[in-house]
Design a protein around this motif. Structure first.
Motif, PDB file in Angstrom:
ATOM      1  N   VAL A 254     -14.282   9.716  -8.911  1.00 37.24           N
ATOM      2  CA  VAL A 254     -14.622   8.772 -10.065  1.00 37.24           C
ATOM      3  C   VAL A 254     -14.503   9.448 -11.482  1.00 37.24           C
ATOM      4  O   VAL A 254     -13.971   9.226 -12.271  1.00 37.24           O
ATOM      5  N   LEU A 255     -14.863  10.909 -11.141  1.00 30.77           N
ATOM      6  CA  LEU A 255     -14.789  11.456 -12.685  1.00 30.77           C
ATOM      7  C   LEU A 255     -13.547  11.953 -13.098  1.00 30.77           C
ATOM      8  O   LEU A 255     -12.989  11.986 -14.027  1.00 30.77           O
ATOM      9  N   SER A 256     -12.700  12.173 -12.043  1.00 34.18           N
ATOM     10  CA  SER A 256     -11.264  12.698 -12.135  1.00 34.18           C
ATOM     11  C   SER A 256     -10.525  11.426 -12.627  1.00 34.18           C
ATOM     12  O   SER A 256      -9.738  11.607 -13.715  1.00 34.18           O
ATOM     13  N   THR A 257     -10.897  10.179 -12.257  1.00 37.09           N
ATOM     14  CA  THR A 257     -10.374   9.037 -12.912  1.00 37.09           C
ATOM     15  C   THR A 257     -10.695   8.714 -14.282  1.00 37.09           C
ATOM     16  O   THR A 257      -9.940   8.692 -15.198  1.00 37.09           O
ATOM     17  N   MET A 258     -11.833   9.189 -14.476  1.00 37.05           N
ATOM     18  CA  MET A 258     -12.402   8.895 -15.911  1.00 37.05           C
ATOM     19  C   MET A 258     -11.909   9.988 -16.902  1.00 37.05           C
ATOM     20  O   MET A 258     -11.467   9.487 -18.005  1.00 37.05           O
ATOM     21  N   LEU A 259     -11.479  11.166 -16.392  1.00 42.70           N
ATOM     22  CA  LEU A 259     -10.921  12.145 -16.874  1.00 42.70           C
ATOM     23  C   LEU A 259      -9.323  11.556 -17.499  1.00 42.70           C
ATOM     24  O   LEU A 259      -8.932  11.710 -18.691  1.00 42.70           O
ATOM     25  N   ASN A 260      -8.850  11.119 -16.655  1.00 40.84           N
ATOM     26  CA  ASN A 260      -7.484  10.459 -16.894  1.00 40.84           C
ATOM     27  C   ASN A 260      -7.341   9.330 -17.664  1.00 40.84           C
ATOM     28  O   ASN A 260      -6.341   9.059 -18.297  1.00 40.84           O
ATOM     29  N   GLU A 261      -8.616   8.528 -17.808  1.00 39.37           N
ATOM     30  CA  GLU A 261      -8.871   7.512 -18.550  1.00 39.37           C
ATOM     31  C   GLU A 261      -9.200   7.957 -20.017  1.00 39.37           C
ATOM     32  O   GLU A 261      -9.452   7.273 -20.996  1.00 39.37           O
TER      33      GLU A 261
ATOM     34  N   ALA B  60     -11.951  10.438 -20.823  1.00 41.34           N
ATOM     35  CA  ALA B  60     -13.167  10.715 -20.857  1.00 41.34           C
ATOM     36  C   ALA B  60     -13.299  12.294 -21.543  1.00 41.34           C
ATOM     37  O   ALA B  60     -12.605  12.754 -21.034  1.00 41.34           O
ATOM     38  N   PRO B  61     -14.241  12.446 -22.368  1.00 47.26           N
ATOM     39  CA  PRO B  61     -14.020  13.807 -23.145  1.00 47.26           C
ATOM     40  C   PRO B  61     -15.182  14.859 -22.234  1.00 47.26           C
ATOM     41  O   PRO B  61     -15.825  15.370 -22.928  1.00 47.26           O
ATOM     42  N   LEU B  62     -14.884  14.927 -21.013  1.00 49.42           N
ATOM     43  CA  LEU B  62     -15.825  15.786 -20.078  1.00 49.42           C
ATOM     44  C   LEU B  62     -15.281  17.070 -19.956  1.00 49.42           C
ATOM     45  O   LEU B  62     -14.025  17.186 -19.589  1.00 49.42           O
ATOM     46  N   SER B  63     -15.764  18.198 -20.501  1.00 54.93           N
ATOM     47  CA  SER B  63     -15.271  19.269 -20.499  1.00 54.93           C
ATOM     48  C   SER B  63     -15.217  19.731 -18.994  1.00 54.93           C
ATOM     49  O   SER B  63     -15.863  19.487 -18.000  1.00 54.93           O
TER      50      SER B  63
ATOM     51  N   ASN C 124     -24.375  10.817 -22.865  1.00 57.86           N
ATOM     52  CA  ASN C 124     -23.585  11.219 -23.820  1.00 57.86           C
ATOM     53  C   ASN C 124     -22.339  10.890 -23.962  1.00 57.86           C
ATOM     54  O   ASN C 124     -21.327  10.361 -24.694  1.00 57.86           O
ATOM     55  N   ILE C 125     -21.621  10.957 -22.595  1.00 59.42           N
ATOM     56  CA  ILE C 125     -20.280  11.087 -22.500  1.00 59.42           C
ATOM     57  C   ILE C 125     -20.230   9.633 -21.654  1.00 59.42           C
ATOM     58  O   ILE C 125     -19.169   8.654 -22.215  1.00 59.42           O
ATOM     59  N   CYS C 126     -20.790   9.209 -20.513  1.00 60.25           N
ATOM     60  CA  CYS C 126     -20.492   8.195 -19.810  1.00 60.25           C
ATOM     61  C   CYS C 126     -20.724   6.764 -20.328  1.00 60.25           C
ATOM     62  O   CYS C 126     -20.170   5.718 -20.368  1.00 60.25           O
TER      63      CYS C 126
END
Length: 158
Positions: A129-136, A138-141, A105-107
């Motif tokens: 990778v996840l930290s980078t996606m958050l900075n981009e 990504a609505p990851l809680s 649902n997120i990626c």
């Protein structure tokens, strides 16, 4: 006429003749899976989101397409033979596990599943990778971050 201009005229005329011959003969280039998907699935009935989050096998995609045809979708047998393997490759299954639903649902909001499936990283690299996606954006809680990290490290680790 200068030699380079004569060559350009010759090439242009040749290309025009090939295009005209194809148009007259009704010849069409085979469509790609993506073209069939865009023309047949992502117009009218639904957008592409249900496809992006499905993660189905080739057999499951074949069954889904049969259902869509029963509901009125226009997909020929030739197109189905191209579309099913395409869907299975791009939107095919990923391992079950806690975090799979969040990844789907997120990626997939930005990436197709091949990007995830072909990646192999250590847990530390997945965290980056996840930290980078958050900075981009990504609505990851914060709650889902460790769950997704664990899922990716376990399912797509080195």
């Amino acid at each position: 006429m200068a030699p380079h201009k004569a060559w350009l005229v010759s090439v242009t005329a040749g290309a025009a003749m090939v295009i005209a011959a194809a148009a007259v003969s009704g010849a069409q280039q085979p469509r790609s899976g993506e073209q069939i998907l865009n023309a047949s699935c992502s117009t009218g009935c639904h957008d592409s989101r249900p496809i992006q989050v499905s993660a189905k096998s080739e057999a499951e995609w074949s069954e889904t397409i049969a259902t869509m045809v029963d509901r009125g979708a226009t997909i020929s047998d030739e197109e189905k033979a191209i579309l099913v393997p395409y869907l299975a490759r791009i939107y095919g299954p990923i391992p079950d596990g806690r975090g799979k639903d969040v990844v789907l649902n997120i990626c997939t909001m930005c990436h197709d599943l091949t990007r995830i499936k072909r990646s192999r990283h250590t847990a530390e690299e997945w965290e980056d990778v996840l930290s980078t996606m958050l900075n981009e954006g990504a609505p990851l809680s914060d709650e889902d971050f460790p769950i997704v990290l664990n899922y990716l490290a376990k399912s797509f680790g080195v």
